[in-house]
Each structure stands twice: as structure tokens, then as C-alpha cells.
Design an enzyme around this catalytic site. Sequence first.
Site, PDB file in Angstrom:
ATOM      1  N   TYR A  18      10.798 -13.788 -14.457  1.00 58.03           N
ATOM      2  CA  TYR A  18      10.380 -14.653 -15.559  1.00 58.03           C
ATOM      3  C   TYR A  18       9.799 -15.987 -15.111  1.00 58.03           C
ATOM      4  O   TYR A  18       8.757 -16.389 -15.573  1.00 58.03           O
ATOM      5  CB  TYR A  18      11.551 -14.909 -16.521  1.00 58.03           C
TER       6      TYR A  18
ATOM      7  N   GLU B  51      11.419  -5.953 -15.975  1.00 55.13           N
ATOM      8  CA  GLU B  51      11.192  -6.885 -17.094  1.00 55.13           C
ATOM      9  C   GLU B  51      10.251  -7.976 -16.631  1.00 55.13           C
ATOM     10  O   GLU B  51      10.321  -8.413 -15.470  1.00 55.13           O
ATOM     11  CB  GLU B  51      12.484  -7.582 -17.554  1.00 55.13           C
TER      12      GLU B  51
ATOM     13  N   TRP C 166       8.667  -7.082 -21.102  1.00 55.60           N
ATOM     14  CA  TRP C 166       9.694  -7.501 -22.051  1.00 55.60           C
ATOM     15  C   TRP C 166       9.020  -8.391 -23.072  1.00 55.60           C
ATOM     16  O   TRP C 166       8.625  -9.485 -22.723  1.00 55.60           O
ATOM     17  CB  TRP C 166      10.825  -8.275 -21.348  1.00 55.60           C
TER      18      TRP C 166
ATOM     19  N   GLU D  43      17.437 -12.555 -29.369  1.00 53.85           N
ATOM     20  CA  GLU D  43      17.498 -13.106 -28.019  1.00 53.85           C
ATOM     21  C   GLU D  43      18.858 -13.792 -27.772  1.00 53.85           C
ATOM     22  O   GLU D  43      18.964 -14.999 -27.627  1.00 53.85           O
ATOM     23  CB  GLU D  43      16.314 -14.064 -27.802  1.00 53.85           C
TER      24      GLU D  43
HETATM   25  O1  IFM Z   1      16.225 -10.832 -23.629  1.00 52.86           O
HETATM   26  C1  IFM Z   1      16.524 -10.952 -22.284  1.00 52.86           C
HETATM   27  C2  IFM Z   1      17.041  -9.641 -21.737  1.00 52.86           C
HETATM   28  O2  IFM Z   1      18.128  -9.173 -22.435  1.00 52.86           O
HETATM   29  C3  IFM Z   1      17.432  -9.808 -20.287  1.00 52.86           C
HETATM   30  N1  IFM Z   1      16.377 -10.411 -19.524  1.00 52.86           N
HETATM   31  C4  IFM Z   1      15.730 -11.585 -20.061  1.00 52.86           C
HETATM   32  C5  IFM Z   1      15.309 -11.344 -21.481  1.00 52.86           C
HETATM   33  C6  IFM Z   1      14.605 -12.584 -22.050  1.00 52.86           C
HETATM   34  O3  IFM Z   1      15.435 -13.703 -21.941  1.00 52.86           O
END
Ligand code: IFM
Length: 448
Positions: A280, A335, A373, A380
Site C-alpha cells: 500500500y 492486495e 483491493w 473498512e
Molecule cells: O481493508 C484492508 C484489508 O482488510 C487488509 N489489507 C488492507 C486493506 C485496506 O486497508
Amino acid sequence: MVKATMTFPSDFRWGTATAAYQVEGSNTNSDWWLWEQAEGHILENQKSGLASNWWENAEADLDAAAAMGTNAHRLSLEWSRIEPQPSVFDNKALDRYRQILQAMRDRGIEPMVTLHHFSNPIWLTEKGDFNTRLVVDYFQRFTAKVVDTLGDLIPKWVTINEPMVYIIMRYLNGRFPEPQQKGWGAAFKATRNLLRCHAAAYQTIKERYPQAEVGIAKNMTILEPKADRFLNRWWARRASWIYNEAWWEMLVDGRFHRPFGRGIVDGLADSFDFIGINYYTRVYLKFPPRGRLWEEEWGPDAVVSDGNYGEVYPAGLFQVIKSVLKYDKPIYITENGLPDVEDRLRPSFLITHLREIWRAISFCFPVMGYYHWSLVDNFEWDRGWTQRFGLIELNPETQERKLRESGRLYGEICRSGSVSSDMTVQYAPELIDTIFPGKTPDLPRNKA
Ligand code: IFM
């Protein structure tokens, strides 16, 4: 006419990702459901409610995912639904999961299934959750049931989602449902038990389905020193090892490393067939860390997503991919995304992050797939509905959906297996000079 195109391998997995609690709705047997009911735990005291209503109609979003041209989806199974009481399994819930998995396969969407994604049955919390060794037997029992009933439909498995995030949010900073014990001791103990749970689940799946691919999804964050001082640099390196690398080292060696503990774990050595990376953002650290592990601060030019979620830093994706090459396993980006209710940044986010993956693949780094994601806006966790990650926009009250522009773009990418200059001109024109700097005669900027 010259068109610039970043082409991906034909067997690349173009996917999206969700988690059960965040999309299914009415998960009343989960510790999160209890946690949500008390004031002050979720931003604006919001509730998950029906969430994205997947329990009733996951098929609607799966239709949209198929229309987008995706060929993979990562979802999780809700332990508290399948085993609402210890040893009492709900066959209707298992049947519904079978339907959803079959619906995915019917649409040409390969399932990747996560067994633990932040949510626990309430009974498990009452019995001491990941602070009791008993959790290993409980998790093994749950895994065996799932594998025996659904395993024929599941080629790819994630045992545990983002273990370090889970540990920090639950045992250290109180943003996730409260465990019976908190603090550093509880955090280390829970880490050891999560590793034992992973090992037990890995072996259980492989005994029954030796061909299944099994791994974990590890959040990997770029941790940098806040100012270029010796102690900050030392702490950033150390914290990065603990946060990003230690889990991989423990999975390779089959034993705990300091500071998590000491000792060998049965079945842990080499217990992963792929590396799952959830990427992220980048954050900055300074020493000593006052109260928090890291400062959520960004540089003056940083592009930051909604709710100060994090800096958009695509180059970090290449860095984390590079950092796991030494383990010599296939890599999936399990993700990657951002909260962006207005879809202001997501189109360029997709292009710039996919470019880093394409770059990695061009160096023969074994990146086999990408799971964005998320497919649809969902609940959230402690941020509730204030952060929207979906390629599909959702109104949780009416359950109306609308494909975002970024969803349209991702569809073009998935269907063509490429990111092109045309797409960039159409969806993120501000990027064209950085992503495709060469002169291509048919681009608007080169027309007289
Ligand atoms: O929504 C979350 C997910 O459950 C786990 N990884 C990060 C995402 C965004 O914060």
C-alpha cells in the site's frame, strides 16, 4: 501508428480481492460484530450492517468482475459463520460458500481463499484467541473442515492475512477488537501462535491437496528514516526487518527469530509455495518511537489518499518485490489499492503500480498475478465506510452500485492483458510524459 504498450504474460492472474467480514454483511458471530456495537470503536460509530451484501448476492459483483475481464479473485471464509460454536459446523454456510466458489469458477474466475482475515468467532476470543496454544488445534480443525468440504474448488490458499497488521492493531494499538491480554508480551505470544496456526493449516491443506498452492498474504510497507540521522536509519532498518522480513525468514527456517521468541515449530520450515504481498504505502520512522511504532507523516510532495491513509508510492512496489526474490518462489500481489471515494487518484494509481510490476516481470522476476483491493466498496474495519477502496462504488444503504472510471480502466487492462499509452491518455493524461515519454505520433500532445 506507434502505440506504446506494456504487455503482461498471457497466463498472468488479473484479480481483485475482498474479505468476508468486509463484504458479506450480518456476521453476527464474529468478534468484530460485538466490537462494532460499542460506541467509539468505529469511526463515526458506523456499522457494517449488510456490508456489500455478498452473503445474499455475491454473484452481482462477480458478474461485474467477469465483465471486467478479471480471471482471479481473492476472498476469505468467515470462521465465525462456518463454526459459530466450538466444533459445531454450519453446513448451510458451507453450502453457500460452495455456491460462491462455483459461481466464480463458472465465470472463469480462479479463487484464492484466505482462511483468517482479521475476524474471529466470538467463542475463540472468549477462550483466549491467539494467546492460547489451543488456538492451533482450533484453527487446524476449522481448516480441515473447510478443505474437506470445499477444497476441490480451491487451487490457491492464503492461511493468514497480514499477520503483523493484525498483531499491531489488536495487541498493541487497540484499533481492532480487544483481546484478553494486550501489550508486547501478548503480541509476541500471538505471533508465535499465528505461525503455528499457519504451519498446521499449510500441512493440513497439502496432505489432502498436494498440488494446491498455499502461502500467506504479508503486508509489506516501505519504512524509511524520518530525517537522515544515525538512530533513525538504524531503527528504520531494524523495524523493517521485524515488520517486513521476519515472517519470511521464520517460514523459511521453521523456527522463531528474535524478538518473537526462540524454538522450532513442527511443519513450519519451507511452508509456503508462493509469496503474497499486500502493498500500500511508505511511512517514516524516527527513534525513539514515542508511543507509536511509526510516524504517519509524508514528505512535502507526497500524494496522500483519503483519510490520510497513506502516501501513494508506486516505486515501493518494485522495491518490495525485489526484496523477496531471495526466497525463490512465485510472487502474487495479493492486495494493492487505495481509499479514493472520488476516484481522483485510482486510475493513475493502477497505471503506475502496474508499471512497477511490468518492470519487475521484464527483469524476469516471477510476479504471477495482481489482486486489486478492492472489487467493491466495503466495510473498512475501524474506519467503517469512510474509506472507499472499490473499483465499483457502492451505496451501502440502497446497495446500488456503479462502476468507477478506474473500474472501466482496470477492465480494459484485464481484457487486453496490457497497459497502453492510449489508456493512459484516456484515463490519466497527466501521466503520459512520465510513463510513455517517447514521441508517439498519434498522441494528442504530438499533434501540431
Ligand atoms: O481493508 C484492508 C484489508 O482488510 C487488509 N489489507 C488492507 C486493506 C485496506 O486497508
